[in-house]
Design a protein around this motif. Structure first.
Motif, PDB file in Angstrom:
ATOM      1  N   ASP A  30       0.831  -1.211   0.000  1.00  0.00           N
ATOM      2  CA  ASP A  30       0.000   0.000   0.000  1.00  0.00           C
ATOM      3  C   ASP A  30       0.862   1.255   0.000  1.00  0.00           C
ATOM      4  O   ASP A  30       0.590   2.220  -0.732  1.00  0.00           O
ATOM      5  N   ILE A  31       1.897   1.253   0.817  1.00  0.00           N
ATOM      6  CA  ILE A  31       2.779   2.423   0.931  1.00  0.00           C
ATOM      7  C   ILE A  31       3.475   2.693  -0.405  1.00  0.00           C
ATOM      8  O   ILE A  31       3.521   3.826  -0.878  1.00  0.00           O
ATOM      9  N   LEU A  32       3.997   1.641  -1.010  1.00  0.00           N
ATOM     10  CA  LEU A  32       4.721   1.806  -2.273  1.00  0.00           C
ATOM     11  C   LEU A  32       3.790   2.147  -3.439  1.00  0.00           C
ATOM     12  O   LEU A  32       4.242   2.639  -4.474  1.00  0.00           O
ATOM     13  N   HIS A  39      10.649   3.823   4.008  1.00  0.00           N
ATOM     14  CA  HIS A  39      11.711   3.716   5.010  1.00  0.00           C
ATOM     15  C   HIS A  39      11.188   2.904   6.187  1.00  0.00           C
ATOM     16  O   HIS A  39      10.171   3.252   6.791  1.00  0.00           O
ATOM     17  N   ILE A  40      11.896   1.831   6.502  1.00  0.00           N
ATOM     18  CA  ILE A  40      11.485   0.887   7.530  1.00  0.00           C
ATOM     19  C   ILE A  40      12.577   0.800   8.596  1.00  0.00           C
ATOM     20  O   ILE A  40      13.760   0.681   8.260  1.00  0.00           O
ATOM     21  N   VAL A  41      12.183   0.849   9.849  1.00  0.00           N
ATOM     22  CA  VAL A  41      13.124   0.663  10.958  1.00  0.00           C
ATOM     23  C   VAL A  41      12.936  -0.743  11.518  1.00  0.00           C
ATOM     24  O   VAL A  41      11.815  -1.130  11.884  1.00  0.00           O
ATOM     25  N   ARG A  68      12.912  -0.326  -3.740  1.00  0.00           N
ATOM     26  CA  ARG A  68      12.354   0.958  -3.300  1.00  0.00           C
ATOM     27  C   ARG A  68      12.197   1.035  -1.790  1.00  0.00           C
ATOM     28  O   ARG A  68      11.550   1.946  -1.277  1.00  0.00           O
ATOM     29  N   VAL A  69      12.797   0.083  -1.075  1.00  0.00           N
ATOM     30  CA  VAL A  69      12.675   0.037   0.382  1.00  0.00           C
ATOM     31  C   VAL A  69      14.037   0.272   1.023  1.00  0.00           C
ATOM     32  O   VAL A  69      15.024  -0.365   0.652  1.00  0.00           O
ATOM     33  N   HIS A  70      14.072   1.198   1.970  1.00  0.00           N
ATOM     34  CA  HIS A  70      15.285   1.466   2.746  1.00  0.00           C
ATOM     35  C   HIS A  70      15.094   0.917   4.159  1.00  0.00           C
ATOM     36  O   HIS A  70      14.038   1.103   4.772  1.00  0.00           O
ATOM     37  N   PHE A  71      16.130   0.264   4.656  1.00  0.00           N
ATOM     38  CA  PHE A  71      16.076  -0.331   5.988  1.00  0.00           C
ATOM     39  C   PHE A  71      17.044   0.377   6.937  1.00  0.00           C
ATOM     40  O   PHE A  71      18.209   0.624   6.589  1.00  0.00           O
ATOM     41  N   ILE A 141      11.226  10.178   6.664  1.00  0.00           N
ATOM     42  CA  ILE A 141       9.907   9.799   7.174  1.00  0.00           C
ATOM     43  C   ILE A 141       9.877   8.283   7.279  1.00  0.00           C
ATOM     44  O   ILE A 141       9.912   7.584   6.264  1.00  0.00           O
ATOM     45  N   PHE A 142       9.835   7.782   8.495  1.00  0.00           N
ATOM     46  CA  PHE A 142       9.793   6.329   8.684  1.00  0.00           C
ATOM     47  C   PHE A 142       8.346   5.864   8.553  1.00  0.00           C
ATOM     48  O   PHE A 142       7.465   6.304   9.296  1.00  0.00           O
TER      49      PHE A 142
END
Length: 256
Positions: A30-32, A39-41, A68-71, A141-142
């Motif tokens: 949904d986010i993408l 951005h995921i923590v 497209r995902v940053h960790f 923005i996480f």
């Protein structure tokens, strides 16, 4: 959108890990669909790893464009790179190695063998956060921040009766004399964690019940740090039945 705390109870640890993994992949899609990158923590611990392992074993993970995902990580133990005690090492083993992420999409904290002093390492990670900052903030923005909760109510490496939970003028702190080994660590601070759009706590076991109950009953963040963390849009506690033993009935959600 409401940011009230909600508690979702699952029968046991395997069911908990599978449910969180499924919700994570659904929400990430949904986010993408709405924005260019996410951005995921990530967190460490047994449940943090179990969720990532459940993602890795799910056929649904191939539907996500992981490029497209940053960790990022909420905290890290000050031990050498690749050490099994490091949260990032656990995350890579459980999932990230299988994703073939582009270089630069994973943002681990510096390691103790990096040649940096602990305080400098905190500054380096703060600079990494700032390099991805938006809207004038020194951090990205996480979209989802995963956090575990210790039996004492600590989150990341922000412990009860320690100054870390009170820091608001920095994004990253060096932690010394941690009550939980190893004594030296790095951690995001409360303002950064609270900037997250969604905070997802994942915890299991009877030893977590007291801390969870106290946090939801309005305990002080200095006494029970988890009480001071809340996502901007949503805060969800994903727990097993044992951890939910002291949760007020009215806070237990029948569904997300």
């Amino acid at each position: 959108m409401t940011n009230d705390r909600r508690v979702l109870v699952h029968p046991d640890k395997p069911a908990l890990a599978a449910a969180v993994a499924a919700r994570f992949m659904t929400k990430l899609l949904d986010i993408l669909d709405e924005q260019a990158v996410a951005h995921i923590v990530l967190t460490g611990g047994s449940m943090g790893g179990a969720v990532l392992e459940a993602v890795a074993s799910s056929p649904a993970r191939t539907s996500i464009d992981w490029t497209r995902v940053h960790f990022w990580w909420g905290d890290e133990r000050w031990v050498p790179a690749g050490d099994a005690e490091r949260n990032d090492a656990q995350s890579f083993e459980a999932l990230l190695d299988a994703l073939e992420l582009p270089e630069g999409n994973a943002h681990p904290f510096p390691a103790s063998d990096s040649g940096l002093e602990l305080d400098v390492a905190a500054e380096v990670y703060a600079a990494e956060l700032a390099a991805h900052g938006v809207d004038g903030q020194p951090y990205p923005i996480f979209d989802i921040t995963f956090l575990g909760v210790g039996p004492d109510g600590h989150i990341a490496s922000l412990f009860p009766h320690r100054s870390g939970i009170q820091v608001t003028d920095r994004t990253v702190i060096a932690v010394r004399n941690s009550p939980k080994p190893p004594p030296e660590r790095l951690s995001l601070t409360r303002p950064v964690l609270n900037s997250s759009q969604r905070v997802w706590f994942v915890l299991a076991g009877a030893d977590k019940a007291s801390a969870l109950g106290l946090a939801l009953a309005g305990a002080s963040r200095d006494e029970v740090p988890v009480a001071g963390i809340k996502g901007r849009r949503r805060t969800v506690f994903f727990v097993d039945r044992d951890a939910a033993a002291e949760v007020p009935e009215q806070l237990i959600a029948p569904e997300y």
